[in-house]
Design an enzyme around this catalytic site. Structure first.
Site, short mmCIF file in Angstrom:
data_model
loop_
_atom_site.label_atom_id
_atom_site.label_comp_id
_atom_site.label_asym_id
_atom_site.label_seq_id
_atom_site.Cartn_x
_atom_site.Cartn_y
_atom_site.Cartn_z
NE ARG A 106 -0.63 -0.33 4.97
CZ ARG A 106 -0.59 0.71 5.81
NH1 ARG A 106 -1.15 1.85 5.47
NH2 ARG A 106 -0.01 0.60 6.99
CG ASN A 108 8.99 -8.49 11.12
OD1 ASN A 108 9.37 -7.35 10.83
ND2 ASN A 108 8.89 -8.89 12.38
CB VAL A 109 12.40 -5.97 6.86
CG1 VAL A 109 11.78 -6.24 5.50
CG2 VAL A 109 11.83 -4.71 7.49
CG ASN A 141 8.14 1.52 0.95
OD1 ASN A 141 8.16 2.75 0.98
ND2 ASN A 141 7.03 0.83 1.18
CB SER A 201 11.24 10.56 5.91
OG SER A 201 10.34 11.58 6.30
CE1 TYR A 242 8.79 6.65 9.52
CE2 TYR A 242 9.12 9.01 9.20
CZ TYR A 242 8.78 7.77 8.70
OH TYR A 242 8.42 7.63 7.37
CB ALA A 278 16.71 8.36 15.29
CE LYS A 284 11.40 6.20 7.01
NZ LYS A 284 11.38 5.16 5.95
CB ILE A 286 3.69 11.38 0.49
CG1 ILE A 286 5.14 11.80 0.21
CG2 ILE A 286 3.08 10.62 -0.69
CD1 ILE A 286 5.31 12.73 -0.98
#
Length: 247
Positions: A15, A63-64, A90, A142, A155, A157, A159, A188
């Protein structure tokens, strides 16, 4: 001699930005492998849409954040089975909250998926691409990783870490004809932003010189460019897709 199929692997491809990337790379002629964690119906719908348009795609649960699972996936589904031409990191999660109230578990979870997960996928892809002597690796960072954001210390940190990972990997892998780049989206239009109040979305748009949020397709087009031969001399770079926002 069997010719392997040029394949693009898109993590978190069911998605939002991941879906747009998967569909776009399929239109560029790649077989697309996309991963998901918890909603197989969404991932299978993307694969079916690609197939309906004449492309080839498959969806895999992965699950990465689980390094052992990632290693097994690459060994069982990628190595010696396809020509891994493109990896798009991603997959990501959020656990937003005020810094002083943020639990260590929430900090670790976000870094575990968004940064460590990308590292593990990059490492496994690099092993295969190095033997092939070609490849494109693109990580979705990001604007938050460049300029920070309140209530997103974990988040941001993660990115930001992706940018350092990208630049370091680019230096190591260039000799093997592998380029490594990042795309840094701004605000986005996705499922996550769709639930925001209109006044919040307007405040975001007002801070953007182009005065609107971007689309997932805008990001996917940037990924497709970096994956293409047109970007063969570009590596270690961060392509900002943010409507003019700068840190």
């Amino acid at each position: 001699m069997t010719t392997l199929t040029p394949t693009a692997l898109v993590t978190g491809g069911s998605r939002g930005i991941g879906r747009a990337v998967a569909l776009t790379l399929a239109r560029e002629g790649y077989q697309v492998f996309l991963t998901y964690v918890s909603k197989p119906q969404e991932a299978e719908a993307v694969a079916a849409e690609i197939a309906a348009a004449g492309g080839r795609a498959a969806a895999f649960q992965l699950n990465v954040g689980d390094a052992a699972a990632v290693a097994s996936f690459f060994a069982e589904q990628i190595k010696d089975k396809v020509d891994l031409a493109v990896l798009v990191n991603n997959a990501g999660i959020t656990r937003d909250g005020f810094l002083v109230r943020m639990k260590e578990a929430d900090f670790d979870a976000v870094l575990g998926v968004n940064l460590r997960g990308a590292f593990v996928c990059l490492r496994e892809a690099a092993k295969i691409m190095s033997r092939q002597r070609h490849g494109r690796i693109i990580s979705i960072s990001s604007v938050v990783g460049q300029m920070g954001n309140a209530c997103q210390a974990n988040y941001a940190a993660a990115k930001a870490g992706l940018l350092g990972l990208t630049k370091s990997a680019a230096k190591e892998l260039a000799a093997r004809n592998i380029t490594v780049n990042a795309v840094a989206p701004g605000f986005i239009e996705t499922d996550m932003t769709a639930v925001l109040p209109e006044e919040v979305k307007k405040s975001y748009a007002d801070a953007i010189p182009l005065k609107r949020l971007g689309t997932a397709q805008n990001v996917a087009d940037a990924v497709a460019f970096l994956a293409s031969d047109r970007a063969e001399y570009i590596t270690g770079q961060v392509l900002a897709v943010n409507g003019g926002m700068y840190c």
